[in-house]
Every structure is written in structure tokens, then in C-alpha cells.
Design a protein around this motif. Sequence first.
Motif, PDB file in Angstrom:
ATOM      1  N   LYS A 168      32.465  18.370  -9.522  1.00  0.00           N
ATOM      2  CA  LYS A 168      31.188  18.957  -9.932  1.00  0.00           C
ATOM      3  C   LYS A 168      29.997  18.277  -9.275  1.00  0.00           C
ATOM      4  O   LYS A 168      28.890  18.827  -9.260  1.00  0.00           O
ATOM      5  CB  LYS A 168      31.035  18.889 -11.450  1.00  0.00           C
ATOM      6  N   ARG A 211      32.330  22.999 -10.473  1.00  0.00           N
ATOM      7  CA  ARG A 211      32.711  22.591 -11.828  1.00  0.00           C
ATOM      8  C   ARG A 211      33.853  23.475 -12.336  1.00  0.00           C
ATOM      9  O   ARG A 211      33.718  24.698 -12.414  1.00  0.00           O
ATOM     10  CB  ARG A 211      31.525  22.697 -12.780  1.00  0.00           C
ATOM     11  N   GLN A 271      36.618  14.402 -20.240  1.00  0.00           N
ATOM     12  CA  GLN A 271      36.461  15.598 -19.422  1.00  0.00           C
ATOM     13  C   GLN A 271      37.781  16.324 -19.223  1.00  0.00           C
ATOM     14  O   GLN A 271      37.800  17.541 -19.048  1.00  0.00           O
ATOM     15  CB  GLN A 271      35.855  15.210 -18.075  1.00  0.00           C
ATOM     16  N   LEU A 312      39.986  20.707 -20.841  1.00  0.00           N
ATOM     17  CA  LEU A 312      40.608  21.528 -19.813  1.00  0.00           C
ATOM     18  C   LEU A 312      42.089  21.775 -20.092  1.00  0.00           C
ATOM     19  O   LEU A 312      42.593  22.872 -19.852  1.00  0.00           O
ATOM     20  CB  LEU A 312      40.446  20.866 -18.438  1.00  0.00           C
ATOM     21  N   THR A 366      35.835  24.993 -15.225  1.00  0.00           N
ATOM     22  CA  THR A 366      35.546  25.260 -16.639  1.00  0.00           C
ATOM     23  C   THR A 366      36.791  25.607 -17.440  1.00  0.00           C
ATOM     24  O   THR A 366      36.776  25.537 -18.666  1.00  0.00           O
ATOM     25  CB  THR A 366      34.537  26.398 -16.778  1.00  0.00           C
ATOM     26  N   ASP A 367      37.890  25.986 -16.751  1.00  0.00           N
ATOM     27  CA  ASP A 367      39.100  26.367 -17.477  1.00  0.00           C
ATOM     28  C   ASP A 367      40.303  26.267 -16.554  1.00  0.00           C
ATOM     29  O   ASP A 367      40.188  26.509 -15.340  1.00  0.00           O
ATOM     30  CB  ASP A 367      38.971  27.808 -18.000  1.00  0.00           C
ATOM     31  N   SER A 394      37.936  31.788  -8.915  1.00  0.00           N
ATOM     32  CA  SER A 394      39.183  31.152  -9.325  1.00  0.00           C
ATOM     33  C   SER A 394      39.929  30.624  -8.106  1.00  0.00           C
ATOM     34  O   SER A 394      39.687  31.061  -6.973  1.00  0.00           O
ATOM     35  CB  SER A 394      40.091  32.136 -10.080  1.00  0.00           C
ATOM     36  N   THR A 425      39.528  28.120 -13.055  1.00  0.00           N
ATOM     37  CA  THR A 425      38.335  28.951 -13.074  1.00  0.00           C
ATOM     38  C   THR A 425      37.100  28.062 -12.967  1.00  0.00           C
ATOM     39  O   THR A 425      37.007  27.041 -13.654  1.00  0.00           O
ATOM     40  CB  THR A 425      38.259  29.784 -14.367  1.00  0.00           C
ATOM     41  N   PHE A 426      36.170  28.457 -12.107  1.00  0.00           N
ATOM     42  CA  PHE A 426      34.982  27.655 -11.858  1.00  0.00           C
ATOM     43  C   PHE A 426      33.772  28.241 -12.585  1.00  0.00           C
ATOM     44  O   PHE A 426      33.792  29.393 -13.034  1.00  0.00           O
ATOM     45  CB  PHE A 426      34.709  27.572 -10.357  1.00  0.00           C
ATOM     46  N   GLN A 427      32.727  27.447 -12.672  1.00  0.00           N
ATOM     47  CA  GLN A 427      31.539  27.842 -13.417  1.00  0.00           C
ATOM     48  C   GLN A 427      30.907  29.125 -12.883  1.00  0.00           C
ATOM     49  O   GLN A 427      30.315  29.899 -13.634  1.00  0.00           O
ATOM     50  CB  GLN A 427      30.513  26.711 -13.396  1.00  0.00           C
TER      51      GLN A 427
END
Length: 312
Positions: free
Chosen positions: A31, A115, A149, A153, A117-118, A135, A129-131
Motif C-alpha cells: 500500500k 492496498r 493487518q 484479510l 482489501t480482501d 483483482s 481484491t484491491f482498493q
Amino acid sequence: MRIGIIGAGIAGLACAEVLQSKSYSVELFDKGRGPGGRLATRTMSTSNGEVSFDYGTQYFTAADPAFLNKLNEWISEGLVAPWPAAGVDAYVGTPAMSAPVSIMAAKQVVHWGTRVTDVVRRGRIWQLTFQDGRSSYVDLLICATAAEQASPLIKSAAPRFLARLHSAPSAPCLTVAIAFTEPVTVAQDVLWGHDVIWRAVRNNSKPGRRGPECWVVQAGSEWSAVHANADGEWISSALQRALSSLTGVPMPPVSGTKYHRWLYAHSGEEGSRTIFDPDLRLGLCGDWLIGPSVESAWISGTALANFIVQRH
């Protein structure tokens, strides 16, 4: 096999370095805007010119034989130098603390400003998956982040790891860099032992540094936790007053300040070197497994990579 690593700090990069040497396809996702993490360096403009300072880790030590070999490699490449002011076994990156990490990152495929996020396990594949909604898909996933952090996740895909992640909480550290128009008249370049300050360092005294007088002041964990949400200007003023109290000498005029709030500055100590689930193809590494140090992060990342090489 495509391997994805979340986090391009020293642990993630050490892991990637070993895997790449064994011809694995590795990509890192971070990130941050560039290499460094807690080894990062910043600059600020002052009335005396631009000041560069290390605002995270101030120096590191080495005892593990494998890490000592790596340290000697960095020294021979001019990336690291001893800093006797912090101890006989203290070392810093040159010309900035981020130097060794920057070189390591330059040899890898790193997606900065990305970043995650999932993460979801889909059959034998991991979907990241990104912010921004994009993907990416990998065969094996590694989390090389702080324990706090990593927890959100992987909580759905690997809930059995959560207790171990939660057992090693990090401590915060509020940090302020203070540039002065003149030198602070104390002989020591590293100061300890104050009710507010954990450590204060004359950054421009480190090998390879140039520019005006600059001190990096790092608050203690308890004080940082109490004031973590305070206004940055108030924190800066409080740590300036604390530095004056710690040195016991009048402070020269200030030419610039910069504040940073490290929420995960000092890792915990889970007790393992690394964590890996061969069925999920999921690994965890970082200093939080061993203890808060650059050496621990490197050892953890290297150990995980070696384990993966042996198993896959």
C-alpha cells in the motif's frame, strides 16, 4: 506456480528474494508509495535547505549467522555502515535507512500504492481484491504484514490462525522529526530515558548523511497509545518540549518539523519463525513472529521461503 506476497517490507522482500532465486514467479503488493516501510526515509524543506531523515527504524543489529552474511553483503555494496554512536553492533542504511530495502525491491515485481482489501480462496487459487476494485490471482499467498493487518484479510479463509495473530499485538510510536537552524549542544547522538521519549536520535550524525541539524524523536509506547489520536501539531510541540527536557540544554530555533504516527511500530512476539498451511497454500511471515527487529523480519521471511521451496 505464481506466488503473491502482501507487504514489501524487509520480511516480504527477503521471502521474495529466496523464492526468485529458485525460479518461482513472485509479485508483491504494498500500500506504500515506495520501498521502506519502517525502514523508510523522508525529506522536508526548511529555511536551511532540504533535510532527509529516517522516521522509523533508527538502526539495527545482527547476531544470526545467515543475517550477518546478508549484512556483510550490504556493507560490501555500500548499502549499510556501522554507527558506533548507537552501539558497537549498530548499523544503518547508507545514505538512508531505506537503502538495502530499495535495492531488494528493485530486483522484484512490486506493485506500489496497491492496498489489498480482501482475499478469497477459490478452489486452489487465491483471489486478491484491491482498493480500486481490481483483482489478481495467485496459486500461493503470503502475508508479510503486521499481525493486525493480516488478521482481517485471512479471518474467513484461515480462522485457525487468528489466535496466533492476536497473541502478538503491536505497540504504537508517535514520531517527530525536528530540524534546527543550529546544532543542539549535547555530546551524545542517541538519547534514552525520559517519561515521554523512548529514543531521540541526531539523524545527521549517521554515516552518509548531509544537511542541517535534524533530530528524530520517538515517544514511548504507553505515551503513544494514550495520545495516538491527538492533533499532530500538539504531538510535535509536546515532543519538542520533551527533547529540551531530556537534553537539559536550550533548543536552537526550529526550521521545520514533520510528524508520523506509527500504529504498528513495535511488533509482538508470537514465538514461531513462520506459519504455513500447505493445504491452503497460505503463509505468514514478519517480525511479529520472532520479535521487533529488522533481523527478525529478515529471518522470518527467509525461513518461510525456504519452507515453501522444500514443500513445493
